[in-house]
Design a protein around this motif. Sequence first.
Motif, PDB file in Angstrom:
ATOM      1  N   GLU A 194       0.864  -1.175   0.000  1.00 33.94           N
ATOM      2  CA  GLU A 194       0.000   0.000   0.000  1.00 33.94           C
ATOM      3  C   GLU A 194       0.907   1.234   0.000  1.00 33.94           C
ATOM      4  O   GLU A 194       1.810   1.341   0.820  1.00 33.94           O
ATOM      5  CB  GLU A 194      -0.918  -0.061   1.224  1.00 33.94           C
ATOM      6  N   LYS A 195       0.682   2.137  -0.928  1.00 32.40           N
ATOM      7  CA  LYS A 195       1.603   3.250  -1.136  1.00 32.40           C
ATOM      8  C   LYS A 195       1.568   4.308  -0.033  1.00 32.40           C
ATOM      9  O   LYS A 195       2.601   4.879   0.310  1.00 32.40           O
ATOM     10  CB  LYS A 195       1.324   3.921  -2.478  1.00 32.40           C
ATOM     11  N   LYS A 196       0.389   4.568   0.510  1.00 30.42           N
ATOM     12  CA  LYS A 196       0.271   5.668   1.472  1.00 30.42           C
ATOM     13  C   LYS A 196       1.134   5.434   2.703  1.00 30.42           C
ATOM     14  O   LYS A 196       1.881   6.325   3.121  1.00 30.42           O
ATOM     15  CB  LYS A 196      -1.194   5.844   1.864  1.00 30.42           C
ATOM     16  N   ASP A 197       1.058   4.242   3.279  1.00 32.01           N
ATOM     17  CA  ASP A 197       1.821   3.939   4.497  1.00 32.01           C
ATOM     18  C   ASP A 197       2.956   2.959   4.255  1.00 32.01           C
ATOM     19  O   ASP A 197       3.648   2.574   5.195  1.00 32.01           O
ATOM     20  CB  ASP A 197       0.885   3.366   5.577  1.00 32.01           C
ATOM     21  N   PHE A 227      -4.525   9.499  -1.853  1.00 36.57           N
ATOM     22  CA  PHE A 227      -3.068   9.502  -1.893  1.00 36.57           C
ATOM     23  C   PHE A 227      -2.592  10.632  -2.768  1.00 36.57           C
ATOM     24  O   PHE A 227      -3.051  10.811  -3.885  1.00 36.57           O
ATOM     25  CB  PHE A 227      -2.553   8.164  -2.432  1.00 36.57           C
ATOM     26  N   LYS A 249       2.882  -0.210   3.633  1.00 39.96           N
ATOM     27  CA  LYS A 249       2.669  -1.453   4.379  1.00 39.96           C
ATOM     28  C   LYS A 249       2.230  -2.558   3.435  1.00 39.96           C
ATOM     29  O   LYS A 249       1.485  -2.310   2.482  1.00 39.96           O
ATOM     30  CB  LYS A 249       1.588  -1.254   5.444  1.00 39.96           C
ATOM     31  N   GLU A 300      -7.122  -4.155   6.249  1.00 42.97           N
ATOM     32  CA  GLU A 300      -7.140  -2.823   5.650  1.00 42.97           C
ATOM     33  C   GLU A 300      -7.074  -2.905   4.129  1.00 42.97           C
ATOM     34  O   GLU A 300      -7.523  -2.013   3.429  1.00 42.97           O
ATOM     35  CB  GLU A 300      -5.961  -1.971   6.157  1.00 42.97           C
TER      36      GLU A 300
END
Length: 194
Positions: free
Chosen positions: A64-67, A192, A69, A96
């Motif tokens: 996942e790019k935002k965090d 994002f 993870k 998530e």
Amino acid sequence: MMQGILVDLTPLSKEYIDVIRNWRNSPDVYRYLFSHYFITPEQQQSWYENLLRDKSKLYMMVIEKKDMKPVGLVWLNNIDNLHRTAEWGFFMGSKEGRNAGYAVEAEYLLIKYAFEYLNLHRLYGHVFTFNKKVISMHKRFGFQLEGILREHVYHEGEYKNVAVVGLLKQEYFAQQPVYKKMIDMFRKSSTFTE
């Protein structure tokens, strides 16, 4: 690495094997997998070592790019360079990562990789017939229902049917307008910012 809007696909590395093992041992994940036994750390390590030696398999983490993870895993198995085919699959391991568009984009990125970078002619996959949401998602990408393997897998105390889906390279390229609409939808709905 394959870069998307919401997620990236990155080669599987040793740092992720415990994350994958925890996901695979979760009832939310193994319910949809054909092998659903408890996996020990030793078994997971052995799986990873065998994977490194097997050139007919390619596994990538969905990040996942935002965090930044990990949220899932995608793969190509039985990569056949002579016939230019491969079996593919995925699962979203983190809660998530489900229902957030990550699976759709991960599927697109893996399909693109298979046809545009590996120059495959055909992708195919196997999905439990009760997993209607995933079968529907595959159909949106142009996969055709090629058949049903009746009572193919013994799973959770009973035999289950398995759908076989397939996508040809020319069908992938014919679907480009559909893919563009999906990607535009991600751009518009993503919070994002780069």
